[in-house]
Design a protein around this motif. Structure first.
Motif, PDB file in Angstrom:
ATOM      1  N   ALA A  51       0.822  -1.218   0.000  1.00 48.53           N
ATOM      2  CA  ALA A  51       0.000   0.000   0.000  1.00 48.53           C
ATOM      3  C   ALA A  51       0.851   1.260   0.000  1.00 48.53           C
ATOM      4  CB  ALA A  51      -0.921  -0.003   1.215  1.00 48.53           C
ATOM      5  N   SER A  52       2.080   1.152   0.465  1.00 47.66           N
ATOM      6  CA  SER A  52       2.952   2.337   0.488  1.00 47.66           C
ATOM      7  C   SER A  52       3.228   2.855  -0.915  1.00 47.66           C
ATOM      8  CB  SER A  52       4.265   1.998   1.193  1.00 47.66           C
ATOM      9  OG  SER A  52       5.026   1.066   0.441  1.00 47.66           O
ATOM     10  N   ILE A  53       3.110   1.979  -1.918  1.00 44.09           N
ATOM     11  CA  ILE A  53       3.295   2.427  -3.302  1.00 44.09           C
ATOM     12  C   ILE A  53       2.231   3.457  -3.661  1.00 44.09           C
ATOM     13  CG2 ILE A  53       3.348   1.679  -5.710  1.00 44.09           C
ATOM     14  CD1 ILE A  53       4.340  -1.045  -4.721  1.00 44.09           C
ATOM     15  N   PHE A  54       0.983   3.194  -3.235  1.00 45.72           N
ATOM     16  CA  PHE A  54      -0.093   4.136  -3.529  1.00 45.72           C
ATOM     17  C   PHE A  54       0.049   5.416  -2.697  1.00 45.72           C
ATOM     18  CE2 PHE A  54      -1.673  -0.124  -4.448  1.00 45.72           C
ATOM     19  CZ  PHE A  54      -2.149   0.035  -5.741  1.00 45.72           C
ATOM     20  N   TRP A  55       0.584   5.280  -1.471  1.00 44.90           N
ATOM     21  CA  TRP A  55       0.840   6.472  -0.675  1.00 44.90           C
ATOM     22  C   TRP A  55       1.900   7.348  -1.337  1.00 44.90           C
ATOM     23  CZ3 TRP A  55      -2.112   8.253   3.019  1.00 44.90           C
ATOM     24  CH2 TRP A  55      -2.913   7.382   3.773  1.00 44.90           C
ATOM     25  N   GLN A  56       2.827   6.700  -2.037  1.00 45.44           N
ATOM     26  CA  GLN A  56       3.926   7.444  -2.656  1.00 45.44           C
ATOM     27  C   GLN A  56       3.537   8.006  -4.021  1.00 45.44           C
ATOM     28  OE1 GLN A  56       7.445   5.088  -2.949  1.00 45.44           O
ATOM     29  NE2 GLN A  56       8.819   6.827  -3.198  1.00 45.44           N
ATOM     30  N   ALA A  57       2.418   7.561  -4.586  1.00 46.80           N
ATOM     31  CA  ALA A  57       2.023   7.992  -5.932  1.00 46.80           C
ATOM     32  C   ALA A  57       1.896   9.508  -6.071  1.00 46.80           C
ATOM     33  CB  ALA A  57       0.713   7.297  -6.323  1.00 46.80           C
ATOM     34  N   PRO A  58       1.276  10.232  -5.114  1.00 50.54           N
ATOM     35  CA  PRO A  58       1.197  11.695  -5.281  1.00 50.54           C
ATOM     36  C   PRO A  58       2.563  12.362  -5.372  1.00 50.54           C
ATOM     37  CG  PRO A  58      -0.350  10.953  -3.606  1.00 50.54           C
ATOM     38  CD  PRO A  58       0.507   9.774  -3.943  1.00 50.54           C
ATOM     39  N   ASN A  59       3.502  11.909  -4.557  1.00 44.51           N
ATOM     40  CA  ASN A  59       4.848  12.490  -4.638  1.00 44.51           C
ATOM     41  C   ASN A  59       5.491  12.191  -5.988  1.00 44.51           C
ATOM     42  OD1 ASN A  59       4.774  13.656  -2.151  1.00 44.51           O
ATOM     43  ND2 ASN A  59       5.963  12.088  -1.111  1.00 44.51           N
ATOM     44  N   ALA A  60       5.334  10.965  -6.473  1.00 41.05           N
ATOM     45  CA  ALA A  60       5.920  10.596  -7.761  1.00 41.05           C
ATOM     46  C   ALA A  60       5.305  11.414  -8.891  1.00 41.05           C
ATOM     47  CB  ALA A  60       5.724   9.100  -8.006  1.00 41.05           C
ATOM     48  N   LEU A  61       3.982  11.574  -8.868  1.00 44.13           N
ATOM     49  CA  LEU A  61       3.334  12.385  -9.905  1.00 44.13           C
ATOM     50  C   LEU A  61       3.775  13.847  -9.819  1.00 44.13           C
ATOM     51  CD1 LEU A  61      -0.295  10.924  -9.778  1.00 44.13           C
ATOM     52  CD2 LEU A  61       1.461  10.524 -11.519  1.00 44.13           C
TER      53      LEU A  61
END
Length: 266
Positions: free
Chosen positions: A205-215
Motif C-alpha cells: 500500500a505504500s506504493i499508492f501512498w507514494q504515488a502523489p509524490n511521484a506524480l
C-alpha cells in the motif's frame, strides 16, 4: 660726564612684559606635558596587550569547554541512539526484524518538546534490546498518514508485522515507557495486518501512498526549462494515456470473455 658716557653704571633691570612671561611659562610647561602624555601612551600599550591575552585565553577556555561538552554528549550516546526515520528509509529500517519503538512528533508541539529528554533516555536504556526512532510528522506528512497519526506525539511499537499504538492515557514517564517496550505491548490489541504499515500489505500500500509524490516530481520535471510542457499539453497527454489504457483493457476483456482467444487457437 660719567653719567653721559654711561661709565660705571650697571645696565638697568628690564622686566619682561606680561605676554612674554606667559609665553616663557608655556614653553617650560609644554615639554613636561608632552612627557606625561608619552608616559601614558607607553603605559597603556602593555595593558592593551594584557587585555588581548586575557580575552584570547578566555576564548580558548570557552571553546575547550564546548568541545568537551559535545564529546561527552556523543560519548553518552543520548542523541545518536535515537534514529531519525524518513519516508525513504522507513521500510529499510523496519524490515530488519528488530523491534522498534517510534515517536511521531512535530517541532512546534509542546508535549513533544517535553517528551524529548525522556525519549533520549529511553533510547539509552533500551540500547541493544529495542531500537528507538522518531519521525518528524510535520515534514513527513505522507508517512504520518500512513501510520494513522491523529495527534502529536504518537508512539508506536513495531515488530515483524505487528503494529501496536501506545495509549496516550498511559502516561509518558520513563518507567512506563520501558515497561511497554520490554513486553507490555503484548497485552495491547495490535492493529489489523491489512492496516499495519510494517506488514506485507502495508508495504504494498505504500506504493499508492507514494504515488502523489511521484506524480508531483514528474509534473515538475515536465514543466522545467524553457521548452517545458504547458498545463494544457499535460492535461491532453494524460487524457490520451487514460483513454488508450481504457481501450486496451476493454479489448482484452472482450477477447477473453467472448471467446475470441479460443477461436484464434482453433
Amino acid at each position: 660726564a660719567a653719567r653721559a658716557r654711561g661709565e660705571g653704571l650697571e645696565e638697568p633691570l628690564r622686566l619682561p612684559r606680561p605676554a612674554a612671561a606667559a609665553e616663557v611659562a608655556l614653553r617650560c610647561r609644554a615639554p613636561r606635558a608632552e612627557r606625561r602624555a608619552e608616559g601614558r601612551r607607553v603605559g597603556a600599550a602593555p595593558m592593551a596587550r594584557a587585555r588581548h591575552v586575557l580575552l584570547g585565553a578566555l576564548a580558548v577556555l570557552c571553546a575547550g569547554a564546548a568541545a568537551a561538552a559535545t564529546a561527552g554528549s556523543k560519548a553518552s550516546g543520548g542523541v545518536d541512539k535515537v534514529v531519525d526515520l524518513k519516508w525513504d528509509t522507513f521500510d529499510d529500517y523496519i524490515q530488519d526484524g528488530s523491534p522498534w519503538f517510534v515517536e511521531v512528533y512535530a517541532p512546534w508541539c509542546t508535549h513533544c518538546k517535553a517528551l524529548e529528554p525522556t525519549w533520549r533516555k529511553l533510547a539509552e536504556e533500551l540500547d541493544g534490546e529495542v531500537r528507538v526512532g522518531r519521525i518528524d510528522g510535520a515534514e513527513e506528512t505522507i508517512l504520518a498518514r500512513r501510520l494513522g497519526v491523529q495527534v502529536f506525539p504518537s508512539l508506536y511499537f513495531m515488530q515483524e508485522g505487528r503494529f501496536v499504538e501506545y495509549s496516550s492515557t498511559a502516561g509518558r514517564d520513563l518507567k512506563k515507557l520501558l515497561k511497554f517496550a520490554r513486553g507490555g505491548w503484548q497485552a495491547e490489541t495490535p492493529v489489523p495486518a491489512w492496516k499495519a504499515p510494517n506488514s506485507a500489505v502495508g508495504r504494498v500500500a505504500s506504493i499508492f501512498w507514494q504515488a502523489p509524490n511521484a506524480l508531483g516530481r514528474i509534473y515538475r520535471k515536465l514543466k522545467a526549462g524553457e521548452n517545458g510542457w504547458s498545463d494544457h499539453s499535460l492535461v491532453a497527454a494524460a487524457l490520451v494515456v487514460a483513454v488508450g489504457c481504457g481501450l486496451f483493457v476493454i479489448a482484452l476483456l472482450d477477447c477473453v470473455v467472448s471467446g475470441g482467444v479460443k477461436l484464434r487457437i482453433d
